[in-house]
Scaffold this motif. Structure first.
Motif, PDB file in Angstrom:
ATOM      1  N   SER A  12     -28.414 -36.469 -98.430  1.00 22.76           N
ATOM      2  CA  SER A  12     -27.268 -37.056 -99.123  1.00 22.76           C
ATOM      3  C   SER A  12     -27.605 -37.385-100.567  1.00 22.76           C
ATOM      4  O   SER A  12     -26.798 -37.162-101.471  1.00 22.76           O
ATOM      5  N   LYS A  13     -28.788 -37.916-100.790  1.00 25.59           N
ATOM      6  CA  LYS A  13     -29.215 -38.253-102.151  1.00 25.59           C
ATOM      7  C   LYS A  13     -29.223 -37.006-103.034  1.00 25.59           C
ATOM      8  O   LYS A  13     -28.816 -37.043-104.193  1.00 25.59           O
ATOM      9  N   ILE A  14     -29.693 -35.907-102.469  1.00 23.18           N
ATOM     10  CA  ILE A  14     -29.762 -34.654-103.221  1.00 23.18           C
ATOM     11  C   ILE A  14     -28.354 -34.170-103.580  1.00 23.18           C
ATOM     12  O   ILE A  14     -28.068 -33.799-104.726  1.00 23.18           O
ATOM     13  N   LEU A  15     -27.452 -34.186-102.595  1.00 21.00           N
ATOM     14  CA  LEU A  15     -26.089 -33.713-102.825  1.00 21.00           C
ATOM     15  C   LEU A  15     -25.352 -34.611-103.814  1.00 21.00           C
ATOM     16  O   LEU A  15     -24.616 -34.116-104.685  1.00 21.00           O
ATOM     17  N   ALA A  36     -33.928 -32.564-108.223  1.00 19.50           N
ATOM     18  CA  ALA A  36     -34.907 -33.365-107.496  1.00 19.50           C
ATOM     19  C   ALA A  36     -35.240 -34.640-108.274  1.00 19.50           C
ATOM     20  O   ALA A  36     -35.331 -35.730-107.703  1.00 19.50           O
ATOM     21  N   ALA A  37     -35.383 -34.490-109.592  1.00 20.38           N
ATOM     22  CA  ALA A  37     -35.703 -35.651-110.425  1.00 20.38           C
ATOM     23  C   ALA A  37     -34.551 -36.652-110.408  1.00 20.38           C
ATOM     24  O   ALA A  37     -34.768 -37.865-110.306  1.00 20.38           O
ATOM     25  N   THR A  43     -39.599 -31.839-105.161  1.00 16.27           N
ATOM     26  CA  THR A  43     -39.002 -30.507-105.098  1.00 16.27           C
ATOM     27  C   THR A  43     -39.194 -29.909-103.704  1.00 16.27           C
ATOM     28  O   THR A  43     -38.354 -29.149-103.225  1.00 16.27           O
ATOM     29  N   GLY A  44     -40.295 -30.287-103.053  1.00 14.81           N
ATOM     30  CA  GLY A  44     -40.538 -29.801-101.693  1.00 14.81           C
ATOM     31  C   GLY A  44     -39.483 -30.302-100.721  1.00 14.81           C
ATOM     32  O   GLY A  44     -39.015 -29.558 -99.853  1.00 14.81           O
ATOM     33  N   PHE A  49     -34.297 -28.785 -97.472  1.00 14.94           N
ATOM     34  CA  PHE A  49     -32.887 -28.789 -97.106  1.00 14.94           C
ATOM     35  C   PHE A  49     -32.137 -27.604 -97.695  1.00 14.94           C
ATOM     36  O   PHE A  49     -31.208 -27.080 -97.087  1.00 14.94           O
ATOM     37  N   PHE A  50     -32.536 -27.197 -98.911  1.00 14.04           N
ATOM     38  CA  PHE A  50     -31.849 -26.114 -99.616  1.00 14.04           C
ATOM     39  C   PHE A  50     -32.886 -25.140-100.161  1.00 14.04           C
ATOM     40  O   PHE A  50     -33.354 -25.294-101.295  1.00 14.04           O
ATOM     41  N   PRO A  51     -33.247 -24.142 -99.365  1.00 17.83           N
ATOM     42  CA  PRO A  51     -34.294 -23.197 -99.774  1.00 17.83           C
ATOM     43  C   PRO A  51     -33.991 -22.459-101.074  1.00 17.83           C
ATOM     44  O   PRO A  51     -34.897 -22.093-101.808  1.00 17.83           O
TER      45      PRO A  51
END
Length: 203
Positions: A12-15, A36-37, A43-44, A49-51
């Motif tokens: 959720s944080k990424i989205l 990611a930042a 980044t891993g 979650f999102f290759p």
């Protein structure tokens, strides 16, 4: 158990970070490192979650499709259906702004997608955002269809027409003008809304 419970939060944080970046700047490249930042994850973790970057973009935009708009004009039953749809289109245009803000946004779009051939990822981002805009208009039209305010059929075609009209107005706002365009814009939107509410386009 502990690691598994953290995964939904990380995703959720990424989205949210990616959606925020796109909201701030529709030409944002959404690099893996940048997202990611912004999300404050590695980044891993993001690639878990999102290759691929494209998968991230598509998921973000798909999630934005169904976001609720606070005080969505389509829900204001004190207005006529025509007034509600017009207000919805004006809401889309409010994000463009006027004057210098409109010029900056148009300039950013030009640099990202027109001045040089966009990369495959850039094109994917633009097309995903374009689909999102049309999807929102389609939702508004379907609401009016469900109410019986307009005839069913041709939703996608009518949404594309209205998206083209708003895109044209947004471009006009970035260009020099000798007169205030507010009244002209309102009349253009009124005519466009009247056209789509008169019935689906002929086959």
């Amino acid at each position: 158990m502990g690691a598994e419970s953290k995964e939904p939060g990380t995703r959720s944080k990424i989205l949210i970070a990616a959606a925020t970046m796109l909201g701030e700047n529709p030409t944002a490249r959404l690099s893996v490192r940048g997202v990611a930042a912004r999300a404050q994850v590695s980044t891993g973790s993001l690639r878990h979650f999102f290759p691929t970057r494209r998968e991230l973009i598509e998921t973000v935009v798909a999630g934005m499709y169904d976001l609720e708009i606070p005080d969505d004009p389509i829900d204001d039953r004190s207005l006529t259906p025509e007034e509600r749809l017009t207000a919805c289109l004006q809401l889309l245009l409010s994000h463009v702004g006027v004057g210098e803000r409109a010029r900056q946004q148009w300039g950013a779009l030009y640099e990202a997608y027109v001045a040089t051939p966009p990369s495959e990822d850039q094109a994917a981002t633009y097309l995903a955002l374009e689909r999102m805009g049309r999807h929102r208009i389609e939702q508004w039209l379907r609401t009016l269809v469900d109410e019986g305010a307009i005839a069913a059929g041709g939703i996608e075609e009518r949404a594309r027409f209205l998206a083209t009209v708003t895109s044209g107005i947004a471009t006009e706002r970035a260009l020099p003008s000798e007169t205030v365009r507010v009244d002209a814009e309102k009349e253009t939107l009124r005519l466009a809304v009247h056209a789509v509410m008169s019935g689906p386009p002929a086959a």
